[in-house]
Design an enzyme around this catalytic site. Structure first.
Site, PDB file in Angstrom:
ATOM      1  N   GLU A  65      -4.876  27.751  43.912  1.00  0.00           N
ATOM      2  CA  GLU A  65      -5.903  26.768  44.243  1.00  0.00           C
ATOM      3  C   GLU A  65      -5.395  25.372  43.887  1.00  0.00           C
ATOM      4  O   GLU A  65      -4.862  25.185  42.787  1.00  0.00           O
ATOM      5  CB  GLU A  65      -7.205  27.026  43.472  1.00  0.00           C
ATOM      6  CG  GLU A  65      -8.338  26.141  43.986  1.00  0.00           C
ATOM      7  CD  GLU A  65      -9.679  26.403  43.298  1.00  0.00           C
ATOM      8  OE1 GLU A  65      -9.750  27.283  42.419  1.00  0.00           O
ATOM      9  OE2 GLU A  65     -10.627  25.702  43.662  1.00  0.00           O
ATOM     10  N   HIS A 104     -17.040  31.582  32.805  1.00  0.00           N
ATOM     11  CA  HIS A 104     -16.946  30.778  34.027  1.00  0.00           C
ATOM     12  C   HIS A 104     -16.080  31.484  35.078  1.00  0.00           C
ATOM     13  O   HIS A 104     -16.498  31.666  36.219  1.00  0.00           O
ATOM     14  CB  HIS A 104     -16.373  29.402  33.678  1.00  0.00           C
ATOM     15  CG  HIS A 104     -16.213  28.489  34.843  1.00  0.00           C
ATOM     16  ND1 HIS A 104     -17.154  27.545  35.179  1.00  0.00           N
ATOM     17  CD2 HIS A 104     -15.231  28.381  35.768  1.00  0.00           C
ATOM     18  CE1 HIS A 104     -16.757  26.886  36.256  1.00  0.00           C
ATOM     19  NE2 HIS A 104     -15.585  27.375  36.635  1.00  0.00           N
ATOM     20  N   GLU A 105     -14.892  31.893  34.682  1.00  0.00           N
ATOM     21  CA  GLU A 105     -13.988  32.516  35.661  1.00  0.00           C
ATOM     22  C   GLU A 105     -14.563  33.843  36.138  1.00  0.00           C
ATOM     23  O   GLU A 105     -14.469  34.188  37.312  1.00  0.00           O
ATOM     24  CB  GLU A 105     -12.579  32.713  35.083  1.00  0.00           C
ATOM     25  CG  GLU A 105     -11.929  31.456  34.498  1.00  0.00           C
ATOM     26  CD  GLU A 105     -11.960  30.228  35.385  1.00  0.00           C
ATOM     27  OE1 GLU A 105     -12.013  30.375  36.616  1.00  0.00           O
ATOM     28  OE2 GLU A 105     -11.962  29.098  34.844  1.00  0.00           O
ATOM     29  N   GLY A 133      -7.394  24.796  32.806  1.00  0.00           N
ATOM     30  CA  GLY A 133      -7.936  25.781  31.862  1.00  0.00           C
ATOM     31  C   GLY A 133      -7.688  27.215  32.279  1.00  0.00           C
ATOM     32  O   GLY A 133      -7.137  28.012  31.518  1.00  0.00           O
ATOM     33  N   MET A 149      -8.000  30.188  36.019  1.00  0.00           N
ATOM     34  CA  MET A 149      -8.149  30.340  37.474  1.00  0.00           C
ATOM     35  C   MET A 149      -8.725  31.709  37.804  1.00  0.00           C
ATOM     36  O   MET A 149      -8.271  32.725  37.297  1.00  0.00           O
ATOM     37  CB  MET A 149      -6.777  30.143  38.133  1.00  0.00           C
ATOM     38  CG  MET A 149      -6.772  30.311  39.631  1.00  0.00           C
ATOM     39  SD  MET A 149      -7.803  29.053  40.468  1.00  0.00           S
ATOM     40  CE  MET A 149      -8.380  30.015  41.860  1.00  0.00           C
ATOM     41  N   GLU A 150      -9.716  31.679  38.723  1.00  0.00           N
ATOM     42  CA  GLU A 150     -10.545  32.856  38.990  1.00  0.00           C
ATOM     43  C   GLU A 150     -10.004  33.801  40.053  1.00  0.00           C
ATOM     44  O   GLU A 150     -10.775  34.508  40.706  1.00  0.00           O
ATOM     45  CB  GLU A 150     -11.935  32.372  39.422  1.00  0.00           C
ATOM     46  CG  GLU A 150     -11.990  31.694  40.815  1.00  0.00           C
ATOM     47  CD  GLU A 150     -11.912  30.175  40.799  1.00  0.00           C
ATOM     48  OE1 GLU A 150     -11.368  29.624  39.818  1.00  0.00           O
ATOM     49  OE2 GLU A 150     -12.368  29.535  41.765  1.00  0.00           O
ATOM     50  N   ASN A 151      -8.678  33.899  40.256  1.00  0.00           N
ATOM     51  CA  ASN A 151      -8.115  34.793  41.275  1.00  0.00           C
ATOM     52  C   ASN A 151      -8.816  36.148  41.270  1.00  0.00           C
ATOM     53  O   ASN A 151      -9.059  36.724  40.222  1.00  0.00           O
ATOM     54  CB  ASN A 151      -6.633  35.023  40.996  1.00  0.00           C
ATOM     55  CG  ASN A 151      -5.916  33.755  40.631  1.00  0.00           C
ATOM     56  OD1 ASN A 151      -5.865  32.843  41.429  1.00  0.00           O
ATOM     57  ND2 ASN A 151      -5.421  33.677  39.408  1.00  0.00           N
TER      58      ASN A 151
HETATM   59  N1  B3K Z   1     -10.971  26.889  40.216  1.00  0.00           N
HETATM   60  C1  B3K Z   1     -10.062  26.545  39.155  1.00  0.00           C
HETATM   61  C2  B3K Z   1      -9.540  25.164  39.230  1.00  0.00           C
HETATM   62  C3  B3K Z   1      -8.426  24.970  40.176  1.00  0.00           C
HETATM   63  C4  B3K Z   1      -7.830  23.597  40.041  1.00  0.00           C
HETATM   64  C5  B3K Z   1      -6.859  23.316  41.101  1.00  0.00           C
HETATM   65  N2  B3K Z   1      -6.126  22.077  40.892  1.00  0.00           N
HETATM   66  C6  B3K Z   1     -10.651  26.772  37.809  1.00  0.00           C
HETATM   67  C7  B3K Z   1     -12.120  26.821  37.748  1.00  0.00           C
HETATM   68  O1  B3K Z   1     -12.817  25.885  38.060  1.00  0.00           O
HETATM   69  O2  B3K Z   1     -12.638  27.844  37.413  1.00  0.00           O
HETATM   70 ZN    ZN Z   2     -14.583  26.954  38.317  1.00  0.00          ZN
END
Ligand code: B3K
Ligand code: ZN
Length: 844
Positions: A117, A285-286, A249, A251-253
């Site tokens: 992302e 959050h993730e 912080g 990433m929600e893959n």
């Molecule tokens: N979705 C990711 C953040 C991605 C940042 C890309 N530069 C983390 C989050 O908001 O959960």
């Molecule tokens: Zn997020």
């Protein structure tokens, strides 16, 4: 480069049916083979197939088995395709070892990992790398590394390969792959639907005993989302990986969250209570993104707040439920004011849904995240809790598996409630923090409020229309009784009046309770009114807010007129401090002072030019005065709150330590640090150790303690970050600058690691007086290091240019120095698109 515009959105020309990927992992020459089934999109434009791709070496390409020669350029390729379903096959080579920008496939401590992302997948293979193209993925990882992970459920594997299949259609930004020598902390979870889910937190060998808290937070998050939103997990495994080199912080893959190690690893000796709380919030959050972001994603990146605002709102609700709603709300508002109001007041102000961007990674901002969450909170307040629940159920039902827009989101609320949200929608399109001015009058047993709203001009938006602002009001009689319980006023006009029967002529209005809207409130209260609210308001937010307003007013007069600390403010603190009906963390927060940056903004708002040294000096005098005034209750508290063992990271213990360490900070102003040094020597947990080190640094008496801390923790990378950071962020300006200038030459200053870079350069930016020191040393050091970092890691560089976003507040000399610093960055040969966009917007 040309900006991307919301107005120019068009669907993709093709639909992707399935994606199959095979990776031959090699540090400098990884081969990626893709097999993608496309069909023409009946709703999309026709024409050749255009795929995104960057920094890829194309080895071969074929359509339906026949080799083709696409037209390749630096941002992708184009190829003519049949006007019918077809299979695209392609092989590329990439070099993970050369990937220092930590975007795409890269290597951290010998471990392969990915960050896709927003647009990292195009650095892995050619693909329509946009969130509205969703497909199921199958992945084969050819590697003999001990652990090979990707999204979804595990398939077959052998010593030198492993297969994964993700049945849920997803956009490419949620793709992930990890391979390395990792160990798991494992557990399991049974969903409300009866599915057994294997949970694993993967870390470097040696870190496995620091995963317990993250695992516990994960299981609580999974249960909470079932109970509060009816959302169950949808795969057989959920993997979390901790990575040392990470730009943000976490990433929600899908099924494979990747985390900055600092938001996973914790033990009482190495992590503070604050670290534990952040781990809990980010794990949640993730995890919550699995539904708000992954199952329902964004049509395009302009809709980023659709997933981020909602998911932040959900993690805030979760933390409030797990800890304390009052304390969580105050913390969230402090953060909102410190980051989002600051952004909204400067050259980087943008709407919650921006309308154009040059580099999307520059828009993962406090406005999208934190103001985005506030907008959801206002919507919930306006429609009511029960309607909110119904609307969310409809949202999941109607849009599961889709890539959506803010219009889709608001339509769900309109359909669920029958309410017209066209004026509410302005919250998504108008930038800037609304100002609400309130005059209150009490006569004949009636409270009358005159409310006025104004949304200031922001870049590109000179004129604004009135917004819908939920203002929760109450009233407290002079004798301390609540005479008006919390009541919602919907402010929709530029001017509006509201009256309430309160049965007394002597009362004070408590306005914007719970911080019911992200606005700057100007309410005509005097300090006696504020003292009454501090003592008696039943709304914990406004009780705290009254104390903060008193502190801010007192500091303001100390800065501008050289006044002495306000005796009325000082004497109002003791009753709160010793009120055992209030929880400890709340009392610690009442003892907090507005930050220097906050004071600088306050002065700028009042039409004055802030002097950073004068602000710091006033804070110092205020701390000494508060310590002298409160010496006895502080000493009693300090003694009475001792000996919490065994350590537990729960809210109750954390609150006690917060109050005790706040007391220590003040007492250290009186005793030259004797008590702090004793606590530092005796501490058996990081909260108390840092809680003692911090005041020692603040009073410039930390040399020995810093040396001891370094000796003990030099081999622990996360704790060493704290050592770097505290001496720069918390010391008096000259000491902080000396420290920063020395630390960049320290052998452990591994500046390519984003956490370490932020621990020194970011920490300097956080020290208002040091960063803005009249000598210009702060600006020079920060800009020099941003110039150095940009070619290596543009995302982290661009993000840190925001340290300069407030430059217009300051005097001409400082403005000149900052402009020079920014020009120096702009002059870096081949400056990244990320940093170019930021520097140009800031200078504008
Ligand atoms: N979705 C990711 C953040 C991605 C940042 C890309 N530069 C983390 C989050 O908001 O959960
Ligand atoms: Zn997020």
């Amino acid at each position: 480069p040309r900006p991307v515009r919301l107005a120019e959105y068009a669907p993709f020309s093709h639909v992707v049916e399935t994606v199959t990927l095979a990776f031959d992992l090699h540090p400098s020459a990884t081969r990626v083979r893709s097999r993608i089934a496309f069909r023409p999109n009946p709703d999309g434009p026709s024409g050749p197939l255009r795929l995104d791709g960057e920094k890829l070496t194309l080895i071969s390409a074929a359509i339906d088995g026949t080799p083709v020669a696409p037209r390749v350029d630096p941002t992708g390729l184009e190829v003519d395709t049949p006007d019918a379903p077809f299979v695209w096959e392609c092989e590329v080579e990439i070099d993970p070892s050369a990937n220092t920008e930590l975007d795409g496939l890269y290597i951290s401590n010998g471990m392969f990992c990915t960050q896709c992302e927003a647009e990292g997948f195009r650095k892995i293979t050619y693909y329509p790398d946009r969130p509205d193209v969703m497909a199921p993925f199958s992945v084969r990882v050819n590697s003999d590394l001990p652990v090979r992970l990707s999204n979804g459920n595990p398939g077959d594997s052998d010593a030198d390969w492993a297969e994964w299949h993700d049945p849920h259609p997803k956009p490419s930004y949620l793709f992930a792959l990890v391979a390395g020598d990792l160990v798991a902390h494992s557990d399991c979870f049974k969903t409300m639907e009866g599915r057994d889910v294997a949970l694993n937190i993967w870390v470097r060998p040696g870190d496995e005993d620091r995963c317990g808290y993250a695992m516990d937070a994960l299981k609580r998050s999974m249960r909470w989302d079932e109970e509060k939103y009816g959302r169950a997990y949808d795969l057989d495994v959920f993997n979390v990986v901790a990575v040392d080199d990470f730009n943000m912080g976490a990433m929600e893959n899908k099924g494979l969250n990747i985390f900055n190690a600092r938001y996973v690893l914790a033990s009482p000796e190495t992590a503070t209570d604050g670290d534990y709380a952040r781990i809990e919030a980010i794990i949640a959050h993730e995890y919550f993104h699995n539904w708000t972001g992954n199952r329902i994603t964004c049509r395009d990146w302009f809709q980023l707040c659709l997933k981020e605002g909602l998911t932040v709102f959900r993690d805030q609700q979760f933390s409030g439920d797990e800890r304390s709603h009052a304390v969580k709300r105050i913390e969230d508002v402090q953060m909102l004011r410190a980051r989002q109001f600051r952004e909204d007041a400067g050259p980087l102000a943008h709407p919650v849904r921006p309308e154009s961007y040059i580099e999307i990674n520059n828009f993962y901002t406090a406005t999208i995240y934190e103001k985005g969450a506030e907008v959801i909170g206002m919507l919930k307040r306006l429609v009511g809790d029960e309607s909110y629940d119904r609307a969310l159920a409809l949202y999941f039902d109607r849009h599961d598996g889709q890539a959506c827009t803010i219009e889709d989101w608001l339509t769900v609320f309109e359909d669920a409630t029958g309410r017209d949200l066209s004026q509410f929608k302005l919250w998504y399109s108008q930038a800037g923090t609304p100002r609400v001015t309130v005059d209150s009058r009490v006569a004949d047993g009636t409270l009358t409020l005159h409310l006025r709203q104004e949304v200031p001009a922001t870049p590109g938006q000179p004129d604004k229309a009135p917004q819908v602002i939920p203002v929760v009001v109450g009233a407290i009689a002079r004798d301390g009784r609540e005479v008006l319980p919390s009541t919602l006023v919907e402010l929709t006009e530029a001017h509006q009046t509201a009256s309430f029967d309160i049965g007394t002529d002597d009362a004070v209005a408590s306005v914007l309770r719970g911080f019911s809207a992200p606005v700057i409130l100007r309410h005509d209260l005097d300090n006696a009114d504020r003292a009454l609210l501090l003592a008696h308001d039943t709304d914990p937010f406004n009780k705290w807010e009254a104390g903060r307003a008193l502190a801010k007013d007192a500091l303001m007069r100390m800065i501008t007129d050289g006044a002495a600390p306000d005796p009325a403010y000082l004497s109002g603190l003791a009753p709160v401090l010793t009120d055992d009906t209030l929880d400890h963390s709340f009392r610690a927060m009442v003892l907090g002072l507005p930050s220097d940056d906050d004071m600088a903004q306050g002065l700028a708002d009042a039409g004055q030019v802030p002097d950073p040294a004068a602000i710091a000096a006033a804070r110092d005098r205020m701390q000494k005065a508060r310590a002298a005034e409160l010496k006895d209750p502080l000493s009693d508290l300090y003694g009475g709150l001792a000996n919490l063992s065994p350590y537990a990271p729960d809210a109750a213990q954390a609150g006690r330590r917060a109050l005790r360490n706040t007391a220590l900070g003040l007492l250290s102003r009186l005793d030259g640090g004797t008590l702090a040094r004793a606590q530092f020597d005796a501490a058996d947990n990081m909260t108390d150790s840092l809680g003692a080190l911090l005041p020692l640094v603040q009073i410039g008496a930390a040399d020995d303690a810093l040396a001891a801390f370094h000796d003990r923790w030099q081999d622990d990378r996360l704790v060493l970050d704290k050592w770097f950071s505290v001496q720069v962020s918390a010391a008096p300006a000259d000491l902080a600058l000396d420290a920063a200038e020395a630390l960049v030459d320290h052998p452990a200053f591994d500046w390519k690691n984003p956490n370490r870079f932020r621990a020194v350069i970011g920490a300097l930016g956080m020290n208002h007086a040091a960063f803005h020191d009249a000598s210009g040393r702060g600006y020079a050091l920060v800009s020099q290091w941003l110039c150095k970092l940009d070619p290596v890691n543009p995302q982290t560089t661009a993000r840190m240019t925001t340290l300069f976003e407030t430059w217009r507040r300051y005097d001409a000399d400082r403005q000149d120095m900052i402009r020079e610093a920014l020009e120096r960055i702009r002059a870096v040969p081949n400056l990244s698109r990320d940093s170019t966009e930021m520097v140009e917007r800031i200078l504008c």
